[in-house]
Design a protein around this motif. Structure first.
Motif, PDB file in Angstrom:
ATOM      1  N   VAL A 138       0.813  -1.155  -0.055  1.00  0.00           N
ATOM      2  CA  VAL A 138      -0.074  -0.006  -0.078  1.00  0.00           C
ATOM      3  C   VAL A 138       0.966   1.192  -0.097  1.00  0.00           C
ATOM      4  O   VAL A 138       0.277   2.402  -0.419  1.00  0.00           O
ATOM      5  CB  VAL A 138      -0.939   0.149   1.279  1.00  0.00           C
ATOM      6  N   THR A 139       2.086   1.209   0.624  1.00  0.00           N
ATOM      7  CA  THR A 139       3.049   2.298   0.546  1.00  0.00           C
ATOM      8  C   THR A 139       3.288   2.744  -1.054  1.00  0.00           C
ATOM      9  O   THR A 139       3.116   3.828  -1.256  1.00  0.00           O
ATOM     10  CB  THR A 139       4.172   2.025   1.332  1.00  0.00           C
ATOM     11  N   ILE A 140       3.744   1.817  -1.684  1.00  0.00           N
ATOM     12  CA  ILE A 140       3.834   1.573  -3.275  1.00  0.00           C
ATOM     13  C   ILE A 140       2.833   2.325  -3.824  1.00  0.00           C
ATOM     14  O   ILE A 140       2.667   3.303  -4.541  1.00  0.00           O
ATOM     15  CB  ILE A 140       4.390   0.456  -3.980  1.00  0.00           C
ATOM     16  N   GLN A 141       1.650   1.794  -3.401  1.00  0.00           N
ATOM     17  CA  GLN A 141       0.376   2.145  -4.059  1.00  0.00           C
ATOM     18  C   GLN A 141      -0.055   3.682  -3.971  1.00  0.00           C
ATOM     19  O   GLN A 141      -0.272   4.569  -4.887  1.00  0.00           O
ATOM     20  CB  GLN A 141      -0.930   1.309  -3.503  1.00  0.00           C
ATOM     21  N   ALA A 142       0.153   4.024  -2.785  1.00  0.00           N
ATOM     22  CA  ALA A 142      -0.064   5.528  -2.246  1.00  0.00           C
ATOM     23  C   ALA A 142       0.679   6.291  -2.642  1.00  0.00           C
ATOM     24  O   ALA A 142       0.554   7.602  -3.287  1.00  0.00           O
ATOM     25  CB  ALA A 142      -0.346   5.659  -0.754  1.00  0.00           C
ATOM     26  N   LEU A 143       2.181   6.057  -3.055  1.00  0.00           N
ATOM     27  CA  LEU A 143       3.106   6.937  -3.642  1.00  0.00           C
ATOM     28  C   LEU A 143       2.873   6.961  -5.116  1.00  0.00           C
ATOM     29  O   LEU A 143       3.076   8.364  -5.623  1.00  0.00           O
ATOM     30  CB  LEU A 143       4.444   6.379  -3.334  1.00  0.00           C
ATOM     31  N   ASP A 144       2.291   6.115  -5.629  1.00  0.00           N
ATOM     32  CA  ASP A 144       2.075   6.124  -7.101  1.00  0.00           C
ATOM     33  C   ASP A 144       0.795   6.883  -7.431  1.00  0.00           C
ATOM     34  O   ASP A 144       0.574   7.824  -8.009  1.00  0.00           O
ATOM     35  CB  ASP A 144       1.894   4.802  -7.793  1.00  0.00           C
ATOM     36  N   LEU A 145      -0.274   6.622  -6.694  1.00  0.00           N
ATOM     37  CA  LEU A 145      -1.630   7.248  -6.850  1.00  0.00           C
ATOM     38  C   LEU A 145      -1.762   8.735  -6.222  1.00  0.00           C
ATOM     39  O   LEU A 145      -2.289   9.450  -6.783  1.00  0.00           O
ATOM     40  CB  LEU A 145      -2.617   6.336  -5.830  1.00  0.00           C
ATOM     41  N   PHE A 146      -1.073   9.086  -5.398  1.00  0.00           N
ATOM     42  CA  PHE A 146      -1.191  10.448  -4.623  1.00  0.00           C
ATOM     43  C   PHE A 146       0.109  11.203  -4.497  1.00  0.00           C
ATOM     44  O   PHE A 146       0.187  11.694  -3.689  1.00  0.00           O
ATOM     45  CB  PHE A 146      -1.746   9.816  -3.043  1.00  0.00           C
ATOM     46  N   ALA A 147       1.048  10.919  -5.410  1.00  0.00           N
ATOM     47  CA  ALA A 147       2.075  11.584  -5.646  1.00  0.00           C
ATOM     48  C   ALA A 147       1.907  13.143  -5.390  1.00  0.00           C
ATOM     49  O   ALA A 147       2.807  13.770  -4.756  1.00  0.00           O
ATOM     50  CB  ALA A 147       3.001  11.322  -6.681  1.00  0.00           C
ATOM     51  N   ALA A 148       1.055  13.822  -6.146  1.00  0.00           N
ATOM     52  CA  ALA A 148       0.865  15.049  -6.034  1.00  0.00           C
ATOM     53  C   ALA A 148       0.564  15.610  -4.561  1.00  0.00           C
ATOM     54  O   ALA A 148       0.818  16.703  -4.218  1.00  0.00           O
ATOM     55  CB  ALA A 148      -0.016  15.484  -6.730  1.00  0.00           C
ATOM     56  N   GLU A 149       0.041  14.805  -3.836  1.00  0.00           N
ATOM     57  CA  GLU A 149      -0.299  15.107  -2.413  1.00  0.00           C
ATOM     58  C   GLU A 149       0.745  14.961  -1.566  1.00  0.00           C
ATOM     59  O   GLU A 149       1.063  15.593  -0.423  1.00  0.00           O
ATOM     60  CB  GLU A 149      -1.721  14.642  -1.976  1.00  0.00           C
ATOM     61  N   ILE A 150       1.376  13.781  -1.457  1.00  0.00           N
ATOM     62  CA  ILE A 150       2.423  13.184  -0.672  1.00  0.00           C
ATOM     63  C   ILE A 150       3.676  13.770  -1.072  1.00  0.00           C
ATOM     64  O   ILE A 150       4.295  14.061   0.101  1.00  0.00           O
ATOM     65  CB  ILE A 150       2.487  11.922  -0.756  1.00  0.00           C
ATOM     66  N   GLU A 151       4.288  13.757  -2.061  1.00  0.00           N
ATOM     67  CA  GLU A 151       5.424  14.340  -2.249  1.00  0.00           C
ATOM     68  C   GLU A 151       5.923  15.838  -1.714  1.00  0.00           C
ATOM     69  O   GLU A 151       6.977  16.071  -1.393  1.00  0.00           O
ATOM     70  CB  GLU A 151       5.956  14.157  -3.927  1.00  0.00           C
ATOM     71  N   PRO A 152       4.777  17.044  -1.781  1.00  0.00           N
ATOM     72  CA  PRO A 152       5.444  17.901  -1.220  1.00  0.00           C
ATOM     73  C   PRO A 152       5.540  18.029   0.189  1.00  0.00           C
ATOM     74  O   PRO A 152       6.272  18.831   0.679  1.00  0.00           O
ATOM     75  CB  PRO A 152       4.024  18.870  -1.491  1.00  0.00           C
ATOM     76  N   HIS A 153       5.008  17.080   1.021  1.00  0.00           N
ATOM     77  CA  HIS A 153       5.366  16.745   2.423  1.00  0.00           C
ATOM     78  C   HIS A 153       6.956  16.730   2.586  1.00  0.00           C
ATOM     79  O   HIS A 153       7.421  17.095   3.518  1.00  0.00           O
ATOM     80  CB  HIS A 153       4.653  15.804   3.140  1.00  0.00           C
ATOM     81  N   PHE A 154       7.456  16.139   1.800  1.00  0.00           N
ATOM     82  CA  PHE A 154       8.859  15.872   1.606  1.00  0.00           C
ATOM     83  C   PHE A 154       9.899  16.635   1.060  1.00  0.00           C
ATOM     84  O   PHE A 154      10.723  17.280   1.447  1.00  0.00           O
ATOM     85  CB  PHE A 154       9.236  14.372   0.916  1.00  0.00           C
ATOM     86  N   ALA A 155       9.237  17.113  -0.080  1.00  0.00           N
ATOM     87  CA  ALA A 155      10.242  18.050  -0.916  1.00  0.00           C
ATOM     88  C   ALA A 155      10.175  19.398  -0.550  1.00  0.00           C
ATOM     89  O   ALA A 155      11.089  20.246  -0.472  1.00  0.00           O
ATOM     90  CB  ALA A 155       9.567  18.032  -2.556  1.00  0.00           C
ATOM     91  N   LYS A 156       9.027  20.096  -0.090  1.00  0.00           N
ATOM     92  CA  LYS A 156       8.663  21.303   0.354  1.00  0.00           C
ATOM     93  C   LYS A 156       8.104  21.637   1.731  1.00  0.00           C
ATOM     94  O   LYS A 156       7.834  22.660   2.095  1.00  0.00           O
ATOM     95  CB  LYS A 156       7.725  21.910  -0.546  1.00  0.00           C
ATOM     96  N   ARG A 157       7.873  20.398   2.304  1.00  0.00           N
ATOM     97  CA  ARG A 157       7.231  20.666   3.738  1.00  0.00           C
ATOM     98  C   ARG A 157       5.891  21.338   3.446  1.00  0.00           C
ATOM     99  O   ARG A 157       5.844  22.518   4.544  1.00  0.00           O
ATOM    100  CB  ARG A 157       8.137  21.083   4.764  1.00  0.00           C
TER     101      ARG A 157
END
Ligand code: SF4
Ligand code: SF4
Length: 242
Positions: A138-157
């Motif tokens: 599910v981690t892989i699935q969420a990172l793929d499906l919701f990248a636009a929501e999840i990645e900014p938490h890491f890239a830009k806080r």
């Protein structure tokens, strides 16, 4: 919102929502609990999927919900559901849960995404318990499906939906503030500017989200906001409320 389900076999999310009397309107995704253990985005609600026997919960996510927070909570629940202590299931689950917890509390690091993408597939294959493998999947699935929501938490806080509690901001509504000063007295962090009969203003850089001002305001003039922020003046202005 969580709904109890007891339907296994081939079906669709739309049918499951119908069965529990929930509307698909405004939903962006659902989670089907273990052993199905899957996120399903709204675009796939009409697609057939197999619900595993024993799947008891369907959780819905609306536009204001954050899928990084959703993943953090799901990993936590899967960890709690197993007593397995194998390296990949137990330690891997701990690592992924910690990383997502950091992301949801403004401590995410850009390098964490790569770490999760390295670790999750190994967990999916090597964890001994089903829950451990599900965490990887599910981690892989969420990172793929919701990248636009999840990645900014890491890239830009940043939390694009404003759904994470730690990213919420406090604001004084011009329409309600009487300039009584009770919030200013309640704030131990010096984050509120104001003087009598002026609309008070919150300095977001100093605010520690302690909630004291919200509890102290007798007018309900202080609100917490996610992605949509109310319009407030940059500095105190004379009260407008009669
Ligand atoms: S939430 Fe706490 S720190 Fe922030 S402005 Fe209110 S009282 Fe001050
Ligand atoms: S925000 Fe509430 S507590 Fe603060 S000055 Fe305005 S009315 Fe008073």
């Amino acid at each position: 919102m969580d709904y109890a389900i007891n339907q296994a076999g081939n079906t669709t999310v739309s049918a499951l929502l119908d069965a529990v009397g929930a509307s698909a309107e405004g939903l962006k995704a659902v989670w089907l609990s273990y052993p199905t253990a899957a996120f399903v985005p709204a675009a796939q609600f009409a697609d057939e999927l197999e619900v595993a026997e024993g799947t008891e919960c369907l959780r819905t996510y609306g536009e204001g919900d954050c899928m990084a927070d959703a993943l953090y909570k799901v990993i936590g629940e899967l960890r709690m559901a197993t007593e397995c202590t194998c390296t990949f299931g137990h330690e891997g689950g701990y690592q992924l849960h910690t990383i997502m917890g950091d992301a949801c509390t403004k401590k995410g690091k850009p390098s964490d995404i790569a770490l999760m993408r390295d670790l999750a597939p190994v967990m999916e294959k090597q964890a001994i318990c089903g829950e451990g493998r599900a965490i990887g999947r599910v981690t892989i699935q969420a990172l793929d499906l919701f990248a636009a929501e999840i990645e900014p938490h890491f890239a830009k806080r940043q939390c694009p939906t404003g759904g994470c509690e730690a990213f919420k901001t406090y604001h004084v509504l011009v329409s309600k503030c009487t300039g009584c000063g009770k919030c200013l007295k309640a704030c131990d962090d010096g984050a509120i500017l104001g003087k009598p009969k002026f609309v008070h203003v919150i300095n977001q850089k100093k605010c520690t989200q302690c909630n004291q001002c919200l509890e102290a305001c007798p007018e309900g003039a202080i609100v917490r906001a996610g992605a949509k922020k109310p319009k407030t003046p940059p500095k105190p202005i004379p009260v407008r409320r009669k």
